[in-house]
Motif scaffolding. Structure first.
Motif, PDB file in Angstrom:
ATOM      1  N   SER A 108       0.836  -1.195   0.000  1.00 42.33           N
ATOM      2  CA  SER A 108       0.000   0.000   0.000  1.00 42.33           C
ATOM      3  C   SER A 108       0.870   1.243   0.000  1.00 42.33           C
ATOM      4  O   SER A 108       2.037   1.209   0.431  1.00 42.33           O
TER       5      SER A 108
ATOM      6  N   TRP B 181       2.123   1.948   3.601  1.00 42.23           N
ATOM      7  CA  TRP B 181       3.286   1.186   4.074  1.00 42.23           C
ATOM      8  C   TRP B 181       4.564   1.740   3.448  1.00 42.23           C
ATOM      9  O   TRP B 181       5.556   1.972   4.142  1.00 42.23           O
TER      10      TRP B 181
ATOM     11  N   CYS C 219      25.141   0.679  -4.972  1.00 37.02           N
ATOM     12  CA  CYS C 219      24.647   2.036  -4.653  1.00 37.02           C
ATOM     13  C   CYS C 219      25.761   2.990  -4.227  1.00 37.02           C
ATOM     14  O   CYS C 219      25.526   4.195  -4.132  1.00 37.02           O
TER      15      CYS C 219
ATOM     16  N   ARG D  87       7.426  -8.189  -2.465  1.00 39.19           N
ATOM     17  CA  ARG D  87       7.002  -6.829  -2.097  1.00 39.19           C
ATOM     18  C   ARG D  87       8.023  -6.123  -1.217  1.00 39.19           C
ATOM     19  O   ARG D  87       7.991  -4.911  -1.063  1.00 39.19           O
TER      20      ARG D  87
ATOM     21  N   VAL E 259       9.164  -2.475  -4.394  1.00 35.42           N
ATOM     22  CA  VAL E 259       8.566  -1.143  -4.217  1.00 35.42           C
ATOM     23  C   VAL E 259       9.638  -0.074  -3.984  1.00 35.42           C
ATOM     24  O   VAL E 259       9.320   1.121  -3.925  1.00 35.42           O
ATOM     25  N   LEU E 260      10.899  -0.510  -3.822  1.00 33.87           N
ATOM     26  CA  LEU E 260      11.933   0.425  -3.355  1.00 33.87           C
ATOM     27  C   LEU E 260      12.705   1.128  -4.472  1.00 33.87           C
ATOM     28  O   LEU E 260      13.270   2.201  -4.257  1.00 33.87           O
TER      29      LEU E 260
ATOM     30  N   LEU F 190      22.659  -8.383   0.237  1.00 35.81           N
ATOM     31  CA  LEU F 190      22.135  -7.555  -0.855  1.00 35.81           C
ATOM     32  C   LEU F 190      22.850  -7.974  -2.130  1.00 35.81           C
ATOM     33  O   LEU F 190      24.036  -7.695  -2.306  1.00 35.81           O
TER      34      LEU F 190
ATOM     35  N   PRO G 157      16.317  -5.268   6.833  1.00 38.19           N
ATOM     36  CA  PRO G 157      16.727  -4.834   8.173  1.00 38.19           C
ATOM     37  C   PRO G 157      18.240  -4.924   8.395  1.00 38.19           C
ATOM     38  O   PRO G 157      18.829  -4.061   9.038  1.00 38.19           O
TER      39      PRO G 157
ATOM     40  N   PHE H 240      19.783  -2.036   6.590  1.00 40.11           N
ATOM     41  CA  PHE H 240      19.429  -0.810   7.316  1.00 40.11           C
ATOM     42  C   PHE H 240      20.423  -0.563   8.459  1.00 40.11           C
ATOM     43  O   PHE H 240      21.009   0.514   8.579  1.00 40.11           O
TER      44      PHE H 240
ATOM     45  N   HIS I  73      23.123   8.562  -0.205  1.00 34.48           N
ATOM     46  CA  HIS I  73      22.421   7.667  -1.125  1.00 34.48           C
ATOM     47  C   HIS I  73      20.940   7.681  -0.768  1.00 34.48           C
ATOM     48  O   HIS I  73      20.571   7.600   0.407  1.00 34.48           O
TER      49      HIS I  73
ATOM     50  N   ALA J 110      18.004   5.914  -0.414  1.00 33.56           N
ATOM     51  CA  ALA J 110      17.374   4.594  -0.323  1.00 33.56           C
ATOM     52  C   ALA J 110      16.159   4.629   0.592  1.00 33.56           C
ATOM     53  O   ALA J 110      15.143   4.014   0.305  1.00 33.56           O
ATOM     54  N   ASN J 111      16.298   5.354   1.693  1.00 33.99           N
ATOM     55  CA  ASN J 111      15.252   5.325   2.714  1.00 33.99           C
ATOM     56  C   ASN J 111      15.370   6.611   3.532  1.00 33.99           C
ATOM     57  O   ASN J 111      16.426   6.889   4.097  1.00 33.99           O
TER      58      ASN J 111
ATOM     59  N   ARG K 178      14.386   7.393   6.346  1.00 31.33           N
ATOM     60  CA  ARG K 178      14.710   7.210   7.770  1.00 31.33           C
ATOM     61  C   ARG K 178      16.229   7.090   7.968  1.00 31.33           C
ATOM     62  O   ARG K 178      16.783   7.629   8.918  1.00 31.33           O
TER      63      ARG K 178
ATOM     64  N   ASN L 203      14.822   4.466  -4.946  1.00 29.00           N
ATOM     65  CA  ASN L 203      16.259   4.175  -4.886  1.00 29.00           C
ATOM     66  C   ASN L 203      16.739   3.867  -6.305  1.00 29.00           C
ATOM     67  O   ASN L 203      16.388   2.828  -6.870  1.00 29.00           O
TER      68      ASN L 203
ATOM     69  N   SER M 244      19.906   3.480  -7.063  1.00 28.31           N
ATOM     70  CA  SER M 244      21.245   2.901  -6.885  1.00 28.31           C
ATOM     71  C   SER M 244      22.336   3.919  -7.242  1.00 28.31           C
ATOM     72  O   SER M 244      22.331   5.034  -6.723  1.00 28.31           O
TER      73      SER M 244
ATOM     74  N   GLY N  64      25.283  -2.650  -1.929  1.00 31.35           N
ATOM     75  CA  GLY N  64      25.672  -4.061  -2.019  1.00 31.35           C
ATOM     76  C   GLY N  64      27.179  -4.226  -2.080  1.00 31.35           C
ATOM     77  O   GLY N  64      27.890  -3.412  -2.645  1.00 31.35           O
TER      78      GLY N  64
HETATM   79  N1  ACO Z   1       4.120  -3.629   1.708  1.00 34.01           N
HETATM   80  C1  ACO Z   1       3.509  -4.008   2.842  1.00 34.01           C
HETATM   81  N2  ACO Z   1       4.138  -4.716   3.822  1.00 34.01           N
HETATM   82  C2  ACO Z   1       5.442  -5.021   3.622  1.00 34.01           C
HETATM   83  C3  ACO Z   1       6.133  -4.646   2.445  1.00 34.01           C
HETATM   84  C4  ACO Z   1       5.429  -3.931   1.474  1.00 34.01           C
HETATM   85  N3  ACO Z   1       5.994  -3.510   0.322  1.00 34.01           N
HETATM   86  N4  ACO Z   1       7.407  -5.099   2.545  1.00 34.01           N
HETATM   87  C5  ACO Z   1       7.524  -5.716   3.728  1.00 34.01           C
HETATM   88  N5  ACO Z   1       6.340  -5.666   4.373  1.00 34.01           N
HETATM   89  C6  ACO Z   1       6.018  -6.238   5.707  1.00 34.01           C
HETATM   90  C7  ACO Z   1       6.930  -7.376   6.085  1.00 34.01           C
HETATM   91  O1  ACO Z   1       6.478  -8.593   5.529  1.00 34.01           O
HETATM   92  C8  ACO Z   1       6.862  -7.331   7.602  1.00 34.01           C
HETATM   93  O2  ACO Z   1       5.647  -7.962   7.990  1.00 34.01           O
HETATM   94  P1  ACO Z   1       5.606  -8.854   9.345  1.00 34.01           P
HETATM   95  O3  ACO Z   1       5.925  -7.870  10.449  1.00 34.01           O
HETATM   96  O4  ACO Z   1       4.210  -9.362   9.348  1.00 34.01           O
HETATM   97  O5  ACO Z   1       6.671  -9.895   9.168  1.00 34.01           O
HETATM   98  C9  ACO Z   1       6.713  -5.837   7.907  1.00 34.01           C
HETATM   99  O6  ACO Z   1       6.279  -5.225   6.681  1.00 34.01           O
HETATM  100  C10 ACO Z   1       8.011  -5.202   8.372  1.00 34.01           C
HETATM  101  O7  ACO Z   1       9.088  -5.584   7.486  1.00 34.01           O
HETATM  102  P2  ACO Z   1      10.581  -5.103   7.723  1.00 34.01           P
HETATM  103  O8  ACO Z   1      11.442  -5.674   6.640  1.00 34.01           O
HETATM  104  O9  ACO Z   1      10.983  -5.338   9.153  1.00 34.01           O
HETATM  105  O10 ACO Z   1      10.396  -3.521   7.506  1.00 34.01           O
HETATM  106  P3  ACO Z   1      11.461  -2.391   7.701  1.00 34.01           P
HETATM  107  O11 ACO Z   1      10.876  -1.360   8.573  1.00 34.01           O
HETATM  108  O12 ACO Z   1      12.829  -2.926   8.031  1.00 34.01           O
HETATM  109  O13 ACO Z   1      11.536  -1.754   6.241  1.00 34.01           O
HETATM  110  C11 ACO Z   1      12.974  -1.702   4.326  1.00 34.01           C
HETATM  111  C12 ACO Z   1      12.007  -2.541   5.154  1.00 34.01           C
HETATM  112  C13 ACO Z   1      12.252  -0.511   3.807  1.00 34.01           C
HETATM  113  C14 ACO Z   1      13.481  -2.552   3.170  1.00 34.01           C
HETATM  114  C15 ACO Z   1      14.164  -1.251   5.220  1.00 34.01           C
HETATM  115  O14 ACO Z   1      14.666  -2.348   5.905  1.00 34.01           O
HETATM  116  C16 ACO Z   1      15.275  -0.600   4.443  1.00 34.01           C
HETATM  117  O15 ACO Z   1      15.141   0.485   3.908  1.00 34.01           O
HETATM  118  N6  ACO Z   1      16.464  -1.237   4.419  1.00 34.01           N
HETATM  119  C17 ACO Z   1      17.635  -0.629   3.820  1.00 34.01           C
HETATM  120  C18 ACO Z   1      17.627  -0.603   2.333  1.00 34.01           C
HETATM  121  C19 ACO Z   1      18.840   0.158   1.847  1.00 34.01           C
HETATM  122  O16 ACO Z   1      19.295   1.099   2.466  1.00 34.01           O
HETATM  123  N7  ACO Z   1      19.448  -0.221   0.778  1.00 34.01           N
HETATM  124  C20 ACO Z   1      20.647   0.570   0.394  1.00 34.01           C
HETATM  125  C21 ACO Z   1      21.402  -0.071  -0.512  1.00 34.01           C
HETATM  126  S1  ACO Z   1      20.467  -0.578  -1.905  1.00 34.01           S
HETATM  127  C22 ACO Z   1      21.630  -1.232  -3.024  1.00 34.01           C
HETATM  128  O17 ACO Z   1      22.807  -1.248  -2.817  1.00 34.01           O
HETATM  129  C23 ACO Z   1      21.092  -1.868  -4.256  1.00 34.01           C
END
Ligand code: ACO
Length: 329
Positions: free
Chosen positions: A40, A43, A123, A162, A166-167, A200, A222, A225, A256, A258-259, A261, A286, A288, A318
């Motif tokens: 959604s 989320w 990235c 998912r 979405v990222l 990653l 996570p 993160f 970068h 990505a997020n 937060r 994101n 990259s 990564g």
């Molecule tokens: N829609 C709805 N719900 C979702 C989705 C989604 N798209 N994706 C995950 N959820 C659910 C999960 O299944 C989980 O459900 P549960 O609690 O029932 O198990 C819940 O949401 C929480 O999931 P988490 O993975 O713990 O969520 P988090 O708050 O950690 O956010 C995220 C996930 C956004 C991916 C975060 O961890 C993040 O940003 N990580 C870092 C990414 C990053 O910085 N990458 C940089 C490098 S990228 C590169 O090099 C290519």
């Protein structure tokens, strides 16, 4: 004999390009929903800050996006493409296994003979590429470089997962980096820790005429993160120390994208006012290796980042890879 004056490198122009197809969270959620994948807008916005991303048409390649960004950077720098003697493309989604996307950008620009190669640090790629170009200019190996970050991450997304699809988005950003008598790039710092390859990755590879293994992106969000938050803080401090500057000297932080937060927590740890953080993740997702030069170009064109401002770039991705660059524009 008087020793030669130190040679510096300076960014003289920026450019970027986004493919026109802009997809909102609601549109993405609806198309994933048709395949039974639940997500959604609420989320995605709450966990990442992302509202939109751009996806390239199936026939558009990394070098197609990269050359558009490069043309805009060359125009902004008032630089004749024929004067370019180095092209580096940071990408993890090149047009083909080889030759490099940089060679294809060179051909599309109609400049032939200069050094051209890709840098693959996911990235962190743009910070790596900028650091390599800076070193090559400072050591006299190049004088006018095009440094590009370009990605079509939509090609390696698993639209059944998912937690990742979405990222990410597609796009390209570029800078022209030129030899200069006065300092521009003040310091860079690069790191990698291969113990974290698995958190990653796109594990597939081409072998014997087939793709072996899974060719789609896998991420332990996570875990990424946690690592990202810790390395972004330490590398920011060490690049400042290297340049003999302090947090108070930083006018703009471009991490970068990505997020939101992770980005806000990095700015807070550095005690930077929230308005010094450049954020485009809400509109680009994101992208990259393209995310930092895209954000830089947008902020320069909006007149937020001006000549003389001190800017910190921070990449993480990564590998695990990370790095930072501090420069005066
Ligand atoms: N829609 C709805 N719900 C979702 C989705 C989604 N798209 N994706 C995950 N959820 C659910 C999960 O299944 C989980 O459900 P549960 O609690 O029932 O198990 C819940 O949401 C929480 O999931 P988490 O993975 O713990 O969520 P988090 O708050 O950690 O956010 C995220 C996930 C956004 C991916 C975060 O961890 C993040 O940003 N990580 C870092 C990414 C990053 O910085 N990458 C940089 C490098 S990228 C590169 O090099 C290519």
């Amino acid at each position: 004999m008087t020793p030669p004056l130190p040679r510096h490198s300076r960014i003289t122009g920026t450019g970027s390009f986004l493919p026109p197809n802009r997809v909102s969270n609601a549109q993405l959620a609806a198309s994933l929903g048709a395949d039974g994948i639940e997500t959604s807008d609420a989320w995605i916005v709450e966990r990442t800050g992302i509202r939109f991303r751009h996806f390239a048409e199936a026939t558009v390649t990394c070098s197609d996006l990269g050359v558009e960004a490069a043309r805009r950077a060359l125009a902004a720098a008032d630089c004749d493409p024929q004067a370019i003697d180095l092209i580096i493309v940071a990408t993890s989604t090149p047009d083909m296994v080889f030759p490099s996307a940089a060679c294809m950008v060179q051909e599309k620009l109609g400049v032939h003979g200069c050094a051209a190669f890709d840098v693959q640090a996911v990235c962190s790629g743009f910070v790596y590429a900028l650091s390599v170009a800076d070193s090559m200019i400072k050591t006299g190996l190049a004088s006018k470089a095009l440094v590009i970050g370009s990605e079509v991450f939509s090609r390696i997304l698993d639209f059944k997962d998912r937690t990742t699809c979405v990222l990410f988005g597609d796009g390209a950003g570029a800078v022209v980096l030129e030899a200069s008598d006065t300092p521009g790039i003040l310091a860079t710092e690069l790191h990698a820790d291969g113990r974290h390859v698995g958190i990653l990755c796109v594990p597939g590879t081409v072998s014997g005429g087939k793709v072996l293994g899974d060719p789609l992106l896998k991420m332990d969000g996570p875990a990424v993160f946690k690592l990202a938050v810790s390395v972004l803080d330490s590398v920011a401090r060490s690049v400042l120390a290297k340049a003999d500057r302090s947090e108070a000297d930083v006018d703009w932080l471009i991490p970068h994208q990505a997020n939101i937060r992770i980005m806000q927590s990095t700015a807070k740890k550095l005690k930077l006012a929230p308005e010094k953080l450049i954020a485009t993740v809400d509109r680009h997702g994101n992208t990259s290796a393209a995310s930092i030069p895209l954000a830089l170009d947008e902020a320069v064109r909006e007149g937020r980042i001006k000549r003389g401002d001190t800017v910190m770039l921070e990449g993480v991705g990564g590998g695990f890879t990370w790095g930072a660059a501090l420069f005066d524009l």
